[in-house]
Write a protein that holds these residues in place. Structure first.
Motif, PDB file in Angstrom:
ATOM      1  N   HIS A   4     -15.367  10.024  22.657  1.00  0.00           N
ATOM      2  CA  HIS A   4     -16.157  10.709  21.877  1.00  0.00           C
ATOM      3  C   HIS A   4     -16.766  12.033  22.348  1.00  0.00           C
ATOM      4  CE1 HIS A   4     -16.661   7.028  19.311  1.00  0.00           C
ATOM      5  NE2 HIS A   4     -15.594   7.271  18.965  1.00  0.00           N
ATOM      6  N   ALA A   5     -17.316  12.001  23.506  1.00  0.00           N
ATOM      7  CA  ALA A   5     -17.827  13.073  24.096  1.00  0.00           C
ATOM      8  C   ALA A   5     -17.138  14.276  24.400  1.00  0.00           C
ATOM      9  CB  ALA A   5     -18.443  12.992  25.630  1.00  0.00           C
ATOM     10  N   LEU A  54     -19.943  -0.639  21.488  1.00  0.00           N
ATOM     11  CA  LEU A  54     -20.542   0.254  20.745  1.00  0.00           C
ATOM     12  C   LEU A  54     -21.466   1.257  21.856  1.00  0.00           C
ATOM     13  CD1 LEU A  54     -20.169  -1.782  18.744  1.00  0.00           C
ATOM     14  CD2 LEU A  54     -22.209  -1.583  17.728  1.00  0.00           C
ATOM     15  N   ALA A  55     -21.971   2.359  21.221  1.00  0.00           N
ATOM     16  CA  ALA A  55     -22.563   3.581  22.134  1.00  0.00           C
ATOM     17  C   ALA A  55     -23.724   2.756  22.594  1.00  0.00           C
ATOM     18  CB  ALA A  55     -22.922   4.401  21.345  1.00  0.00           C
ATOM     19  N   THR A  56     -24.635   1.743  22.200  1.00  0.00           N
ATOM     20  CA  THR A  56     -25.461   1.152  22.852  1.00  0.00           C
ATOM     21  C   THR A  56     -25.306   0.084  23.862  1.00  0.00           C
ATOM     22  OG1 THR A  56     -25.327  -0.812  21.225  1.00  0.00           O
ATOM     23  CG2 THR A  56     -26.731   0.853  20.556  1.00  0.00           C
ATOM     24  N   GLY A  57     -23.807  -0.265  24.055  1.00  0.00           N
ATOM     25  CA  GLY A  57     -23.315  -1.050  24.984  1.00  0.00           C
ATOM     26  C   GLY A  57     -23.266  -2.239  24.412  1.00  0.00           C
ATOM     27  N   MET A  58     -23.422  -2.603  23.281  1.00  0.00           N
ATOM     28  CA  MET A  58     -23.291  -4.030  22.545  1.00  0.00           C
ATOM     29  C   MET A  58     -21.507  -4.181  22.532  1.00  0.00           C
ATOM     30  SD  MET A  58     -24.469  -5.319  19.030  1.00  0.00           S
ATOM     31  CE  MET A  58     -26.521  -5.637  19.542  1.00  0.00           C
ATOM     32  N   MET A  62     -23.391  -4.806  -4.800  1.00  0.00           N
ATOM     33  CA  MET A  62     -22.072  -4.109  -4.383  1.00  0.00           C
ATOM     34  C   MET A  62     -21.624  -4.630  -3.230  1.00  0.00           C
ATOM     35  SD  MET A  62     -21.601  -1.478  -6.424  1.00  0.00           S
ATOM     36  CE  MET A  62     -20.422  -0.218  -5.466  1.00  0.00           C
ATOM     37  N   PRO A  63     -20.312  -4.896  -3.467  1.00  0.00           N
ATOM     38  CA  PRO A  63     -19.545  -5.383  -2.359  1.00  0.00           C
ATOM     39  C   PRO A  63     -19.563  -4.232  -1.112  1.00  0.00           C
ATOM     40  CG  PRO A  63     -18.229  -5.577  -4.302  1.00  0.00           C
ATOM     41  CD  PRO A  63     -19.359  -4.919  -4.533  1.00  0.00           C
ATOM     42  N   CYS A  64     -19.496  -4.609   0.168  1.00  0.00           N
ATOM     43  CA  CYS A  64     -19.692  -3.787   1.047  1.00  0.00           C
ATOM     44  C   CYS A  64     -18.728  -4.034   2.359  1.00  0.00           C
ATOM     45  CB  CYS A  64     -21.109  -3.860   1.699  1.00  0.00           C
ATOM     46  SG  CYS A  64     -21.516  -2.881   3.168  1.00  0.00           S
ATOM     47  N   MET A  65     -18.252  -3.031   3.116  1.00  0.00           N
ATOM     48  CA  MET A  65     -17.426  -3.011   4.260  1.00  0.00           C
ATOM     49  C   MET A  65     -18.184  -2.025   5.338  1.00  0.00           C
ATOM     50  SD  MET A  65     -15.596  -1.379   6.659  1.00  0.00           S
ATOM     51  CE  MET A  65     -15.008   0.406   5.774  1.00  0.00           C
ATOM     52  N   ILE A  66     -18.286  -2.771   6.323  1.00  0.00           N
ATOM     53  CA  ILE A  66     -18.937  -2.319   7.446  1.00  0.00           C
ATOM     54  C   ILE A  66     -17.903  -2.052   8.589  1.00  0.00           C
ATOM     55  CG2 ILE A  66     -20.464  -2.573   9.382  1.00  0.00           C
ATOM     56  CD1 ILE A  66     -21.953  -2.271   6.860  1.00  0.00           C
ATOM     57  N   SER A  67     -17.840  -0.766   9.142  1.00  0.00           N
ATOM     58  CA  SER A  67     -16.852  -0.354  10.072  1.00  0.00           C
ATOM     59  C   SER A  67     -17.449   0.232  11.319  1.00  0.00           C
ATOM     60  CB  SER A  67     -15.972   0.736   9.611  1.00  0.00           C
ATOM     61  OG  SER A  67     -14.946   0.973  10.498  1.00  0.00           O
ATOM     62  N   PHE A  68     -17.300  -0.221  12.484  1.00  0.00           N
ATOM     63  CA  PHE A  68     -18.030  -0.011  13.772  1.00  0.00           C
ATOM     64  C   PHE A  68     -17.005   1.129  14.458  1.00  0.00           C
ATOM     65  CE2 PHE A  68     -20.640  -3.890  12.949  1.00  0.00           C
ATOM     66  CZ  PHE A  68     -21.783  -3.343  13.270  1.00  0.00           C
ATOM     67  N   THR A  69     -17.733   1.850  15.207  1.00  0.00           N
ATOM     68  CA  THR A  69     -16.936   2.532  16.128  1.00  0.00           C
ATOM     69  C   THR A  69     -17.290   2.172  17.541  1.00  0.00           C
ATOM     70  OG1 THR A  69     -16.319   4.839  16.869  1.00  0.00           O
ATOM     71  CG2 THR A  69     -18.789   4.737  16.347  1.00  0.00           C
ATOM     72  N   VAL A  70     -16.444   2.329  18.556  1.00  0.00           N
ATOM     73  CA  VAL A  70     -16.774   2.008  19.970  1.00  0.00           C
ATOM     74  C   VAL A  70     -16.341   3.202  20.906  1.00  0.00           C
ATOM     75  CG1 VAL A  70     -16.099  -0.516  19.385  1.00  0.00           C
ATOM     76  CG2 VAL A  70     -14.665   0.866  20.004  1.00  0.00           C
ATOM     77  N   ILE A 109     -20.040   5.761   3.014  1.00  0.00           N
ATOM     78  CA  ILE A 109     -21.409   6.104   3.844  1.00  0.00           C
ATOM     79  C   ILE A 109     -21.389   6.149   4.998  1.00  0.00           C
ATOM     80  CG2 ILE A 109     -23.852   4.933   4.229  1.00  0.00           C
ATOM     81  CD1 ILE A 109     -23.165   3.422   1.615  1.00  0.00           C
ATOM     82  N   GLY A 110     -22.004   7.187   5.682  1.00  0.00           N
ATOM     83  CA  GLY A 110     -22.069   7.600   7.057  1.00  0.00           C
ATOM     84  C   GLY A 110     -23.330   7.353   7.623  1.00  0.00           C
ATOM     85  N   PRO A 111     -23.288   7.141   9.128  1.00  0.00           N
ATOM     86  CA  PRO A 111     -24.732   7.033   9.731  1.00  0.00           C
ATOM     87  C   PRO A 111     -25.679   8.256   9.503  1.00  0.00           C
ATOM     88  CG  PRO A 111     -22.902   7.816  11.331  1.00  0.00           C
ATOM     89  CD  PRO A 111     -22.268   7.716  10.060  1.00  0.00           C
ATOM     90  N   ARG A 112     -26.864   7.827   9.668  1.00  0.00           N
ATOM     91  CA  ARG A 112     -28.001   8.728   9.529  1.00  0.00           C
ATOM     92  C   ARG A 112     -27.870   9.950  10.330  1.00  0.00           C
ATOM     93  NH1 ARG A 112     -34.423   7.310   9.046  1.00  0.00           N
ATOM     94  NH2 ARG A 112     -35.213   9.597   8.763  1.00  0.00           N
ATOM     95  N   GLY A 113     -27.378   9.585  11.534  1.00  0.00           N
ATOM     96  CA  GLY A 113     -27.433  10.702  12.689  1.00  0.00           C
ATOM     97  C   GLY A 113     -25.982  10.821  13.241  1.00  0.00           C
ATOM     98  N   ASP A 114     -25.606  11.259  14.443  1.00  0.00           N
ATOM     99  CA  ASP A 114     -24.367  11.618  14.815  1.00  0.00           C
ATOM    100  C   ASP A 114     -23.413  10.401  14.876  1.00  0.00           C
ATOM    101  OD1 ASP A 114     -22.329  12.542  16.678  1.00  0.00           O
ATOM    102  OD2 ASP A 114     -23.086  13.924  17.290  1.00  0.00           O
ATOM    103  N   GLY A 115     -22.375  10.161  14.442  1.00  0.00           N
ATOM    104  CA  GLY A 115     -21.489   9.181  14.531  1.00  0.00           C
ATOM    105  C   GLY A 115     -20.829   8.784  15.960  1.00  0.00           C
ATOM    106  N   TYR A 116     -21.151   9.832  16.902  1.00  0.00           N
ATOM    107  CA  TYR A 116     -21.029   9.592  18.309  1.00  0.00           C
ATOM    108  C   TYR A 116     -22.207   9.203  19.270  1.00  0.00           C
ATOM    109  CZ  TYR A 116     -16.200  11.760  17.359  1.00  0.00           C
ATOM    110  OH  TYR A 116     -15.032  12.184  17.123  1.00  0.00           O
ATOM    111  N   LYS A 117     -23.342   9.267  18.541  1.00  0.00           N
ATOM    112  CA  LYS A 117     -24.360   8.791  19.388  1.00  0.00           C
ATOM    113  C   LYS A 117     -25.281   7.783  18.607  1.00  0.00           C
ATOM    114  CE  LYS A 117     -24.675  13.451  21.131  1.00  0.00           C
ATOM    115  NZ  LYS A 117     -25.201  14.758  20.966  1.00  0.00           N
TER     116      LYS A 117
END
Length: 315
Positions: free
Chosen positions: A258-259, A198-202, A184-192, A125-133
């Motif tokens: 990313h940019a 994170l892109a939000t600054g978190m 369903m077992p789930c894995m979450i992978s963040f990008t930085v 599963i990917g993000p709803r929008g752009d993975g870089y934004k």
């Protein structure tokens, strides 16, 4: 019946490999046109399915030769409603694609799995929008948005779902909640970004902690993907408890931001051997990181180099 859904073998202390950058490999090495960076439409034709199978076989061969496990992720990172609409796929067509992609991976598992190389089937599963934004959804909206794809995988023999390139904690919480509701077992992978945040600054630590707090720790584990090791190593400190929840890495080949990658018309494949050495150092510092693969710019050569650097049998 799903083979590993109730007992994911990668949770035990053994090495698993994963694939590399599917879309960048198919576009830049195979010359395949992937509108909107989406590989899932290849599932719609016999030729496309064969191209995907050939892609996976390169990695499965490495895993079997090195006697590691393997995580087989579906080519469905873009197979959600917004991206599907851009590509002419409605909800029913997406359901069929998501379910058929699991069937394709089950075929590969039957061919390549051995007792020493368990193959876990994972619905990507990917993000709803752009993975870089950074996206704008609240957690509840994200859960509702991604529920259909999660439920499609839950109806198959998939062992788990895996959310890649998450850049907001709200979307991560939403997907984890949808997976929990579907059992369903789930894995979450963040990008930085290059600063390890994170892109939000978190901060990465905060994103993982908040996701666990909001979902009662429902994700089976976390990973980091779509960033070069030089970007995220600064966010990792030995001895911190939250790192016990991070089980793997799928890094980019390039150290570009990313940019910069978003604007590039050529592939920066980096140095596979250097990437392998960086993974070896990562494993030495953080032994829980046992799932090793690649993301943008990487291919089977990078995963082979990572395997050689990190798995004694492959040396």
């Amino acid at each position: 019946m799903a083979k590993y859904r109730q007992n994911l073998p990668q949770l035990a202390n053994r090495t698993f490999l994963s694939d590399g950058g599917m879309e960048t490999t198919l576009i830049f090495h195979e010359g395949i046109d992937l509108p909107h960076f989406a590989s899932f439409p290849l599932m719609a034709t016999p030729k496309g399915r064969q191209q995907l199978k050939e892609y996976y076989v390169r990695y499965l061969t490495i895993a079997r030769q090195s006697r590691t496990g393997f995580i087989l992720d579906t080519p469905t990172w873009r197979a959600n409603p917004d991206w599907g609409k851009l590509l002419g796929y409605g909800s029913e067509a997406l359901r069929v694609i998501n379910e058929d992609s699991i069937a394709l991976l089950l075929e590969l598992r039957r061919e390549f799995e051995t007792p020493e190389t368990p193959c876990v089937i994972s619905g990507a599963i990917g993000p709803r929008g752009d993975g870089y934004k950074a996206g704008q959804m609240e957690a509840g909206e994200a859960q509702a948005y991604h529920a259909a794809q999660v439920e499609s995988f839950a109806r198959t023999d998939a062992d788990m779902v895996a959310a890649y390139t998450m850049n907001t904690v709200e979307e991560a919480i939403g997907i984890a909640s949808a997976a929990k509701a579907a059992r369903m077992p789930c894995m979450i992978s963040f990008t930085v970004e290059t600063d390890g945040k994170l892109a939000t600054g978190m901060e990465l630590e905060r994103a993982i902690t908040m996701t666990d707090e909001a979902t009662d720790g429902s994700p089976a584990y976390y990973m980091i993907n779509c960033a070069h090791p030089t970007h995220f190593m600064q966010a990792l400190k030995k001895g911190e408890k939250w790192l016990d929840r991070v089980y793997g890495v799928k890094a980019n080949a390039s150290a570009k931001s990313h940019a910069e990658l978003d604007e590039s018309e050529t592939l920066d494949a980096g140095d596979p051997d250097d990437l392998g050495r960086r993974y070896s150092g990562l494993r030495a510092s953080f032994p829980t990181m046992r799932i090793l693969g690649g993301c943008c710019g990487t291919d089977h050569r990078h995963v082979a180099a990572i395997c050689e650097a990190c798995v004694p049998q492959a040396a």
